[in-house]
Design an enzyme around this catalytic site. Structure first.
Site, mmCIF file in Angstrom:
data_model
loop_
_atom_site.group_PDB
_atom_site.id
_atom_site.type_symbol
_atom_site.label_atom_id
_atom_site.label_comp_id
_atom_site.label_asym_id
_atom_site.label_seq_id
_atom_site.Cartn_x
_atom_site.Cartn_y
_atom_site.Cartn_z
ATOM 1 N N GLU A 27 -6.410 -7.381 -1.229
ATOM 2 C CA GLU A 27 -6.950 -7.336 0.130
ATOM 3 C C GLU A 27 -8.395 -6.855 0.099
ATOM 4 O O GLU A 27 -8.735 -5.927 -0.633
ATOM 5 C CB GLU A 27 -6.176 -6.346 1.019
ATOM 6 C CG GLU A 27 -4.783 -6.724 1.416
ATOM 7 C CD GLU A 27 -4.168 -5.678 2.351
ATOM 8 O OE1 GLU A 27 -4.934 -4.961 3.025
ATOM 9 O OE2 GLU A 27 -2.941 -5.566 2.370
ATOM 10 N N GLU A 51 0.824 -1.208 0.000
ATOM 11 C CA GLU A 51 0.000 0.000 0.000
ATOM 12 C C GLU A 51 0.864 1.266 0.000
ATOM 13 O O GLU A 51 0.732 2.141 0.862
ATOM 14 C CB GLU A 51 -0.954 -0.004 1.191
ATOM 15 C CG GLU A 51 -1.992 -1.097 1.122
ATOM 16 C CD GLU A 51 -3.025 -1.043 2.229
ATOM 17 O OE1 GLU A 51 -4.128 -1.598 2.058
ATOM 18 O OE2 GLU A 51 -2.736 -0.439 3.287
#
Length: 680
Positions: free
Chosen positions: A318, A161
């Protein structure tokens, strides 16, 4: 590429059949070794075939500056491979270990107000720090050299991320890198002074060393400086992504590289369309935000991810099995939502469905975040739903590797416009770019009309109707492209605060909407933003909120579709449309919200000859998406309601779903059905 990860020559089972990937982030370092074998057993039971490993393991892999410990990861990789589970191995650079930040506090980010961002959470590193880069790449090289030939390794996962918590760093490292970036973009100081409009407020620069990031200032910082800093910050992280990727490609050229984007509500600092070409396949993380448009937002984000990926299959890296831990109130998912949310991503092009995380943590900041194996263990509703989804994904194996079928409607989503239109010192601070785009998407879903969410890097000409909400920043080449689109038969729809500035955030002079003024056949002398709680009724749509425009029609080919009934602009046009060439260009000057757009859109759709592909009674209740290959068309039908929905007349081989006693396809509440049809 994603569907073939599991059949790489050195993969875990050698099965060449394309399959959908199913898995999670796996963090065995949080658990004693005796749990690991049980994890693999449960993964096989659930149908898991790939896990991401090592994401936050730097401190475990490198306990001190000069010591390394790979024994535990060797064992985990071997266990997973023996269990037939492939590994997407992370470079572990997302969070520097305490020994590194203690020895080198100069890698820590600095806020706009000069505060240091200290260790204790994650992503406490400067994207432009040469010290951090040196240590991070040393770790990447060690991992790549050690696991290059490991049979479980099928992909590399760069960091994690990127930019989630460290997108904007205002340190001296960032200042130096920012100046280098500006030299490359503007070439000369004169070029920069022009682009930034530094004649205003005595800001003209006479030396590059005078230039800083937009740190805390006495008033509003220079708007183009802010915009360029946003561009630079995205590029700085992209440069770090490239640096790690290049080491991996040098050592393991045949192993694909990805990193997980965050295409979801509120995440706008990273220009993902610009990053997509740097990786071998696009991956995304998505977490739903509870609210009236939560599932529409999930669909919108998945759809946009497909646009960023150029329509090719992508990896859902995710999402959550149930509640998260970081919202004000963390509500668990209801029955059926785990599967529906997952399959909605597959409908929009995902060839992989993964969760954060495999086993719910017993300690740490995310211990209340749901997982595939919850605190209650495998004897739980969540794990039974996880196992059921694994069975469904196995049944959907034929979908793997197929691409989305383009819709006839496109919604244009532009990062530069997003960044620029929400800056300070504007007519209103209430404008929400993403929400406006989402409202159009929700309205189309309510009408049962498929739409693609695309960027300016996509083929816009393929759409019969192109909706460009709040396309605030339009460089001259884009204006030319949109004009050509209309001339060639396309139907453009745009909205308030569009076409106002160029790429340097300079106003297109002569009246708004500057870059699109001639195409739309209107001229706006003054904006009329509305106060909170104010609304203005329209005679052909509405009511409108947030914004109004003082519109003058300047071309006889421009028709007025709706006028303001009251307010400062009573009687003036509110919605217009002008024909040009074989197409048309429409302008909506106020925020209509979903209900208002549902009322207006049929006129705009009819002009483009677009209709819903769904049976009339289920429009609004069912979302439709389509994937196809050379031989088959895969129809995804998603129940948007909390009640059962029947779909008479829908035919095809049912891969997942059920029929009633009369053979009519029936969707249970929150259910997804997938049918295979001939590709005609």
């Amino acid at each position: 590429m994603i569907s073939t990860l599991l059949s790489r020559p050195h993969g875990p089972d050698g099965d060449p059949t394309p399959r959908l990937v199913y898995g999670a982030d796996y963090n065995p370092e949080q658990w004693p070794r005796e749990v690991w074998k049980d994890d693999v057993r449960l993964m096989r039971e659930a149908g898991v075939n790939l896990v991401s490993v090592g994401i936050f393991s730097w401190a475990r892999l490198q306990p001190t500056r000069y010591t390394w410990d790979f024994a535990w990861l060797d064992e985990v990789m071997d266990l997973l491979h023996a269990g037939g589970i492939a590994v997407d191995l992370a470079t572990a650079t997302a969070s520097p270990p305490p020994w590194l930040t203690t020895a080198h506090p100069e890698i820590l980010p600095v806020t706009a107000s000069g505060e240091t961002v200290w260790p204790g959470a994650r992503q406490h590193w400067r994207p432009t720090s040469p010290v951090f880069r040196t240590h991070a790449l040393a770790l990447v090289r060690k991992l790549a050299e050690r696991y290059a030939d490991h049979p479980a390794l099928v992909a590399w996962h760069v960091s994690n991320e990127l930019g989630c918590h460290n997108i904007y760093d205002h340190s001296d490292d960032a200042a130096r890198a920012f100046r280098d970036w500006l030299r490359a973009r503007h070439t000369t100081l004169d070029g920069l002074n022009h682009a930034w409009g530094t004649a205003f407020w005595s800001q003209r620069y006479s030396d590059w060393d005078q230039i800083l990031p937009p740190r805390l200032a006495a008033s509003h910082p220079n708007p183009t400086q802010q915009l360029d800093f946003k561009r630079f910050s995205s590029d700085a992280l992209k440069d770090h992504l490239r640096a790690e990727r290049d080491v991996l490609r040098e050592i393991t050229p045949d192993v694909p590289v990805t990193t997980n984007f965050m295409v979801m509500g509120g995440t706008k600092g990273m220009n993902y369309p610009d990053w997509a070409a740097e990786i071998d396949f696009v991956s995304n993380d998505h977490y739903a935000h509870p609210g009236p448009q939560d599932r529409d937002e999930l669909s919108f984000s998945a759809n946009l991810t497909s646009g960023i990926a150029g329509g090719r299959p992508w990896f859902l890296m995710e999402h959550s099995t149930s509640a998260v831990n970081w919202q004000p109130v963390n509500v668990p998912k209801r029955h059926g939502e785990l599967a529906r949310d997952s399959l909605l991503h597959v409908a929009h092009g995902a060839d992989a469905v993964s969760f954060f995380q495999w086993r719910q943590s017993a300690a740490g900041a995310e211990k209340y975040h749901s997982a595939m194996v919850p605190h209650a263990g495998p004897d739980s509703d969540v794990f039974r739903a996880v196992t059921g989804l694994g069975q469904t994904l196995r049944a959907l194996a034929p979908v793997a590797g197929t691409e989305r079928e383009p819709a006839r409607v496109g919604i244009l989503f532009d990062w530069d416009s997003w960044w620029a239109c929400e800056q300070d010192s504007h007519p209103t601070s209430r404008l929400d770019y993403r929400q406006e785009a989402l409202d159009w998407y929700s309205a189309l879903l309510a009408l049962g009309v498929r739409a693609d969410v695309v960027t300016t890097r996509n083929d816009l000409e393929r759409y019969d109707l192109l909706i460009a909400p709040v396309l605030h920043m339009i460089p001259a080449p884009l204006a030319t492209r949109l004009t050509r689109y209309v001339d060639d038969g396309g139907h453009l729809v745009t909205t308030y605060f569009s076409g106002v500035v160029d790429e340097n955030d300079h106003i297109w002079l002569g009246g708004h909407p500057g870059a699109l003024r001639e195409l739309l056949g209107i001229r706006i002398e003054e904006f009329g933003p509305l106060l909170d709680g104010e609304s203005v009724p329209l005679d052909g749509a509405g009511p409108g909120t947030l914004w109004t425009d003082r519109i003058t029609v300047t071309d006889p080919e421009t028709e007025v579709l709706a006028r303001y009934e009251t307010g400062a602009y009573a009687g003036r046009p509110a919605v217009t449309r002008r024909t040009q060439g074989r197409g048309s260009a429409a302008y909506i000057s106020t925020r209509l919200g979903v209900s208002g757009l549902v009322g207006l859109l049929p006129k705009l759709l009819a002009t483009a000859g677009v209709e819903s592909e769904l049976p009339g009674p289920v429009r609004g209740s069912v979302e439709q998406a389509v994937r196809r290959d050379a031989g088959s068309r895969y129809l995804f039908l998603v129940n948007r309601t909390d009640g059962p929905v029947s779909l008479p007349g829908v035919t095809g081989e049912i891969l997942t779903g059920r029929t009633d006693t009369q053979g009519v396809l029936v969707l249970a509440p929150r259910e997804v059905a997938v049918l295979r049809q001939p590709n005609t």
